[in-house]
Design an enzyme around this catalytic site. Structure first.
Site, PDB file in Angstrom:
ATOM      1  N   SER A 114       0.843  -1.206   0.000  1.00  0.00           N
ATOM      2  CA  SER A 114       0.000   0.000   0.000  1.00  0.00           C
ATOM      3  C   SER A 114       0.869   1.244   0.000  1.00  0.00           C
ATOM      4  O   SER A 114       1.998   1.225   0.518  1.00  0.00           O
ATOM      5  CB  SER A 114      -0.882   0.011   1.253  1.00  0.00           C
ATOM      6  OG  SER A 114      -1.509   1.272   1.407  1.00  0.00           O
ATOM      7  N   TYR A 127      -2.233  -0.705  10.299  1.00  0.00           N
ATOM      8  CA  TYR A 127      -2.451  -1.218   8.939  1.00  0.00           C
ATOM      9  C   TYR A 127      -1.211  -0.976   8.080  1.00  0.00           C
ATOM     10  O   TYR A 127      -0.730  -1.878   7.375  1.00  0.00           O
ATOM     11  CB  TYR A 127      -3.665  -0.523   8.314  1.00  0.00           C
ATOM     12  CG  TYR A 127      -3.818  -0.740   6.826  1.00  0.00           C
ATOM     13  CD1 TYR A 127      -4.329  -1.940   6.332  1.00  0.00           C
ATOM     14  CD2 TYR A 127      -3.446   0.248   5.908  1.00  0.00           C
ATOM     15  CE1 TYR A 127      -4.469  -2.152   4.962  1.00  0.00           C
ATOM     16  CE2 TYR A 127      -3.580   0.052   4.541  1.00  0.00           C
ATOM     17  CZ  TYR A 127      -4.094  -1.153   4.073  1.00  0.00           C
ATOM     18  OH  TYR A 127      -4.221  -1.359   2.726  1.00  0.00           O
TER      19      TYR A 127
HETATM   20  N1  LIG Z   1      -8.797   0.161  -1.400  1.00  0.00           N
HETATM   21  C1  LIG Z   1      -7.666   0.816  -1.199  1.00  0.00           C
HETATM   22  O1  LIG Z   1      -7.652   2.065  -1.164  1.00  0.00           O
HETATM   23  C2  LIG Z   1      -6.375   0.061  -1.011  1.00  0.00           C
HETATM   24  C3  LIG Z   1      -5.174   0.786  -1.010  1.00  0.00           C
HETATM   25  C4  LIG Z   1      -3.977   0.120  -0.855  1.00  0.00           C
HETATM   26  C5  LIG Z   1      -3.970  -1.250  -0.695  1.00  0.00           C
HETATM   27  N2  LIG Z   1      -5.156  -1.943  -0.688  1.00  0.00           N
HETATM   28  C6  LIG Z   1      -5.094  -3.385  -0.504  1.00  0.00           C
HETATM   29  O2  LIG Z   1      -5.728  -4.010  -1.613  1.00  0.00           O
HETATM   30  C7  LIG Z   1      -6.207  -5.302  -1.220  1.00  0.00           C
HETATM   31  C8  LIG Z   1      -7.653  -5.439  -1.647  1.00  0.00           C
HETATM   32  O3  LIG Z   1      -8.415  -4.505  -0.891  1.00  0.00           O
HETATM   33  P1  LIG Z   1      -9.815  -3.901  -1.379  1.00  0.00           P
HETATM   34  O4  LIG Z   1      -9.652  -2.442  -1.458  1.00  0.00           O
HETATM   35  O5  LIG Z   1     -10.318  -4.627  -2.571  1.00  0.00           O
HETATM   36  O6  LIG Z   1     -10.688  -4.202  -0.102  1.00  0.00           O
HETATM   37  P2  LIG Z   1     -12.108  -4.899   0.053  1.00  0.00           P
HETATM   38  O7  LIG Z   1     -13.014  -4.437  -1.016  1.00  0.00           O
HETATM   39  O8  LIG Z   1     -12.487  -4.668   1.479  1.00  0.00           O
HETATM   40  O9  LIG Z   1     -11.772  -6.440  -0.192  1.00  0.00           O
HETATM   41  C9  LIG Z   1     -11.034  -7.137   0.770  1.00  0.00           C
HETATM   42  C10 LIG Z   1     -10.818  -8.564   0.300  1.00  0.00           C
HETATM   43  O10 LIG Z   1     -10.117  -9.275   1.337  1.00  0.00           O
HETATM   44  C11 LIG Z   1     -10.847 -10.445   1.689  1.00  0.00           C
HETATM   45  N3  LIG Z   1     -10.779 -10.691   3.121  1.00  0.00           N
HETATM   46  C12 LIG Z   1     -11.057  -9.796   4.130  1.00  0.00           C
HETATM   47  N4  LIG Z   1     -10.958 -10.412   5.324  1.00  0.00           N
HETATM   48  C13 LIG Z   1     -10.607 -11.694   5.083  1.00  0.00           C
HETATM   49  C14 LIG Z   1     -10.374 -12.821   5.914  1.00  0.00           C
HETATM   50  N5  LIG Z   1     -10.489 -12.763   7.247  1.00  0.00           N
HETATM   51  N6  LIG Z   1     -10.041 -14.000   5.322  1.00  0.00           N
HETATM   52  C15 LIG Z   1      -9.935 -14.092   3.981  1.00  0.00           C
HETATM   53  N7  LIG Z   1     -10.157 -13.063   3.134  1.00  0.00           N
HETATM   54  C16 LIG Z   1     -10.494 -11.867   3.678  1.00  0.00           C
HETATM   55  C17 LIG Z   1     -12.295 -10.145   1.310  1.00  0.00           C
HETATM   56  O11 LIG Z   1     -12.984 -11.372   1.099  1.00  0.00           O
HETATM   57  P3  LIG Z   1     -14.592 -11.490   1.368  1.00  0.00           P
HETATM   58  O12 LIG Z   1     -15.197 -10.253   0.764  1.00  0.00           O
HETATM   59  O13 LIG Z   1     -14.945 -12.755   0.710  1.00  0.00           O
HETATM   60  O14 LIG Z   1     -14.771 -11.552   2.861  1.00  0.00           O
HETATM   61  C18 LIG Z   1     -12.114  -9.313   0.037  1.00  0.00           C
HETATM   62  O15 LIG Z   1     -11.920 -10.155  -1.077  1.00  0.00           O
HETATM   63  C19 LIG Z   1      -5.978  -5.385   0.297  1.00  0.00           C
HETATM   64  O16 LIG Z   1      -4.811  -6.116   0.568  1.00  0.00           O
HETATM   65  C20 LIG Z   1      -5.812  -3.929   0.707  1.00  0.00           C
HETATM   66  O17 LIG Z   1      -5.088  -3.787   1.902  1.00  0.00           O
HETATM   67  C21 LIG Z   1      -6.344  -1.310  -0.848  1.00  0.00           C
END
Ligand SMILES: NC(=O)c1ccc[n+]([C@@H]2O[C@H](COP(=O)([O-])OP(=O)(O)OC[C@H]3O[C@@H](n4cnc5c(N)ncnc54)[C@H](OP(=O)(O)O)[C@@H]3O)[C@@H](O)[C@H]2O)c1
Length: 220
Positions: A114, A127
């Site tokens: 991130s 985080y």
């Molecule tokens: N969005 C941003 O601004 C941002 C920025 C930098 C990095 N990221 C990173 O990008 C990645 C994807 O994030 P996102 O933005 O797409 O977030 P999101 O929409 O909240 O999706 C999170 C994903 O993680 C899975 N997950 C959450 N808790 C879990 C658990 N206990 N066991 C297994 N799987 C779990 C969820 O699966 P289910 O839905 O099936 O529970 C979902 O597929 C993450 O690593 C996040 O830290 C995001």
């Protein structure tokens, strides 16, 4: 490229099945697998399912699952801290460990770090530390697995309009996000997905042990 795709979910079975249906509709082969990474053996269970389906060869592993928690240093509880590290660091570490026997020459691992790992944005210290750990793991994994011909990289997204970044849906959150970005629009999941696909592909065959910023030029 005709790959068989396994889509992992924890609570979002419907969303995972919709992705599987989309891939199948486009003529691809796909299935859904489930595991909760907050459990100590979550990654082990997922790897077991994957190995039962794909057999002895996995070409690409994208460890994308993650959770965030906006909290000040004072507000952060031990439970929050442990859960963040369990899902964001322990799970990808043991997923790689458990899938190593089927990752070989030409395989590619992509982890997700991130912007927060390298810049103080929001109240995200715990985080951010998990994402700093990913940037560290990438280097060690790449160094350790190079002899096997396995590449390991990460993407470091800025704010992306997903469920996680609900702040981007408020005017104040959107204004803040645009104020730290050179490019003046909100990042979308495909902006990251395309880079993940590139890193996983043979086009990126000489990129290894790196974390690629995918943030529209944030905090420059
Ligand atoms: N969005 C941003 O601004 C941002 C920025 C930098 C990095 N990221 C990173 O990008 C990645 C994807 O994030 P996102 O933005 O797409 O977030 P999101 O929409 O909240 O999706 C999170 C994903 O993680 C899975 N997950 C959450 N808790 C879990 C658990 N206990 N066991 C297994 N799987 C779990 C969820 O699966 P289910 O839905 O099936 O529970 C979902 O597929 C993450 O690593 C996040 O830290 C995001």
């Amino acid at each position: 490229m005709g790959a068989q795709v396994l889509v992992h979910y924890s609570t979002g079975e419907g969303e995972a099945r919709a992705v599987v249906a989309e891939i199948s509709k486009a003529g691809g082969r796909a299935g859904a697998v489930s595991a909760d990474f907050s459990a100590p053996d979550g990654a082990h269970k997922l790897a077991k399912q994957v190995r039962a389906i794909v057999g002895d060869r996995l070409d690409v592993l994208v460890a994308n699952a993650g959770i965030s928690k906006s909290a000040t240093i004072e507000e952060t509880t031990v439970e929050d801290f442990d859960r963040l590290f369990a899902v964001n660091v322990r799970a990808p570490f043991f997923l790689v460990q458990q899938l190593l026997p089927i990752l070989g020459k030409g395989s590619s691992i992509v982890l997700v770090s991130s912007l927060a790992a390298n810049a103080a944005v929001g109240t995200l210290a715990a985080y951010a530390a998990t994402k700093g750990a990913i940037a560290t793991l990438v280097k060690h994994f790449a160094s350790d697995l190079g002899e096997r011909g396995v590449r390991v990289n990460a993407v470091a997204p800025g704010a992306i309009a997903t469920d996680m970044s609900s702040f981007t849906k408020t005017d104040a959150g959107r204004d803040f996000t645009l104020s730290i970005q050179a490019l003046k629009r909100l990042g979308q999941p495909d902006d990251v997905g395309d880079v993940v696909a590139f890193l996983a592909s043979n086009e990126a065959r000489w990129i290894n042990g790196d974390t690629v910023r995918v943030d529209g030029g944030s905090k420059l």
